[in-house]
Design an enzyme around this catalytic site. Structure first.
Site, PDB file in Angstrom:
ATOM      1  N   TYR A 135     -27.709   4.555 -28.243  1.00 15.26           N
ATOM      2  CA  TYR A 135     -26.938   5.754 -27.953  1.00 15.26           C
ATOM      3  C   TYR A 135     -27.869   6.921 -27.434  1.00 15.26           C
ATOM      4  O   TYR A 135     -27.156   7.622 -26.582  1.00 15.26           O
ATOM      5  CB  TYR A 135     -26.777   5.981 -29.487  1.00 15.26           C
ATOM      6  CG  TYR A 135     -25.818   7.372 -29.713  1.00 15.26           C
ATOM      7  CD1 TYR A 135     -24.504   7.264 -29.284  1.00 15.26           C
ATOM      8  CD2 TYR A 135     -26.402   8.562 -30.216  1.00 15.26           C
ATOM      9  CE1 TYR A 135     -23.677   8.422 -29.671  1.00 15.26           C
ATOM     10  CE2 TYR A 135     -25.445   9.483 -30.423  1.00 15.26           C
ATOM     11  CZ  TYR A 135     -24.359   9.541 -30.216  1.00 15.26           C
ATOM     12  OH  TYR A 135     -23.337  10.560 -30.360  1.00 15.26           O
ATOM     13  N   LYS A 150     -26.661   8.948 -24.014  1.00 10.58           N
ATOM     14  CA  LYS A 150     -26.485  10.341 -23.960  1.00 10.58           C
ATOM     15  C   LYS A 150     -27.523  10.963 -23.167  1.00 10.58           C
ATOM     16  O   LYS A 150     -27.160  12.061 -22.453  1.00 10.58           O
ATOM     17  CB  LYS A 150     -26.596  10.893 -25.577  1.00 10.58           C
ATOM     18  CG  LYS A 150     -25.317  10.273 -26.423  1.00 10.58           C
ATOM     19  CD  LYS A 150     -24.066  10.708 -25.928  1.00 10.58           C
ATOM     20  CE  LYS A 150     -22.830  10.485 -26.826  1.00 10.58           C
ATOM     21  NZ  LYS A 150     -21.536  10.479 -26.139  1.00 10.58           N
TER      22      LYS A 150
END
Length: 318
Positions: free
Chosen positions: A164, A168
């Site tokens: 993640y 990002k």
């Protein structure tokens, strides 16, 4: 003195937006805010019932919306989303890449599937949807907006979120790159860095009792809304229509945080300390000078733990 009546408009009347992952949570808040500002919206989710309910919520409030049920990631999915906007509403002006999933595990336990699933949805999904939107916006020749959804984890890292955080961080890099590439076409590219009570944050132990209280109808306390910039998905929503509006025509290449009562601009990575050695460096000279030169103040990592006020045992601070 500035005249408020002369400020650029934030109206999105006549504009058309696609919001990926907008069946619930932050995505639904973004889609609802865009519709409230006048935009027609293509709602996207992998669950047809959830997407349908989102469309109903928007239309019952007087907005215009349709659903396109498809998992983002592939070029075909991106083309479907852009194509639906054009076939239904005649154009595209705004692409909001919000769709995401979590597969949290520490590095040594994370599988290839855990990594690939998150990167496909967040990073590849952002790439394919933004690319399809950019092609359409350049063809139209009237500018537009790409609003990508980033995260504090991508800015600072977060324990158990290799996939993640990497995705990002990549999205933040895409913002900076695409803002340069699309500048001549009049297309702005920015990232929203939201902090809100969602399925992705409610598992954080420090926030859990406050999220539970919020569900029970109690407002979040001021120290969370201001000090931590932590609020509801609706608290994060206003930034999206702003970035899509004429009022933000000169805002591009930025990562902007929002949550609770807080609005913030994240810095871009840059050199914070430098040292020089005549003729270059060796391992030994780096070791000899590290702690007194560039390594004097190492950079922090990780999202800081919430600073919760002290309270008697069993009492939630107000």
């Amino acid at each position: 003195m500035s005249d408020a009546t002369s400020a650029p408009s934030t109206s999105l009347d006549g504009k058309v937006a696609v919001v990926t992952g907008s069946g619930r949570g932050l995505g639904l808040a973004y889609a609802t805010a865009l519709a409230r500002s006048g935009a027609s919206v293509v709602v996207n989710d992998v669950d047809a019932d959830v997407a349908g309910q989102a469309v109903e919520t928007i239309t019952e409030a007087g907005g215009r919306a349709v659903a396109e049920v498809v998992p983002v990631g592939t070029a075909e999915a991106a083309e479907r989303l852009v194509g639906r906007a054009v076939s239904e509403f005649g154009r595209l002006d705004v692409m909001v890449t919000n769709a995401g999933i979590l597969r949290d595990r520490v590095l040594w336990k994370m599988t290839d599937d855990d990594f690939d699933a998150v990167v496909t949805t967040h990073l590849r999904g952002t790439f394919t949807c933004a690319r399809a939107a950019a092609v359409r916006l350049r063809e139209q020749g009237e500018g537009g907006s790409l609003v990508l959804v980033a995260s504090p984890a991508g800015q600072r890292g977060n324990f158990g979120q290799t996939n993640y955080a990497a995705a990002k961080a990549g999205i933040a890099a895409m913002v900076r790159t695409w803002s340069m590439e699309l500048a001549r076409a009049g297309v702005t590219v920015n990232a929203v860095v939201p902090v809100a009570a969602t399925a992705m944050t409610e598992t954080i132990p420090a926030f859990a009792p406050y999220v539970d209280a919020l569900r029970g109808g109690e407002p979040l306390p001021g120290f969370l809304r201001k000090g931590e910039g932590f609020g509801t998905p609706e608290d994060c929503a206003a930034l999206v229509p702003f970035l899509a509006s004429e009022a933000a025509r000169d805002v591009t290449g930025q990562c902007i945080g929002i949550g609770g009562d807080k609005l913030a601009l994240w810095s871009h990575p840059q050199e914070v300390s430098v040292a020089y050695a005549d003729g270059g460096w060796s391992p030994r000279t780096i070791a000899e000078t590290w702690h007194t030169s560039v390594g004097r103040e190492p950079q922090a990592v990780g999202i800081p733990a919430p600073r919760l006020p002290k309270a008697p045992e069993g009492v939630i601070p107000a």
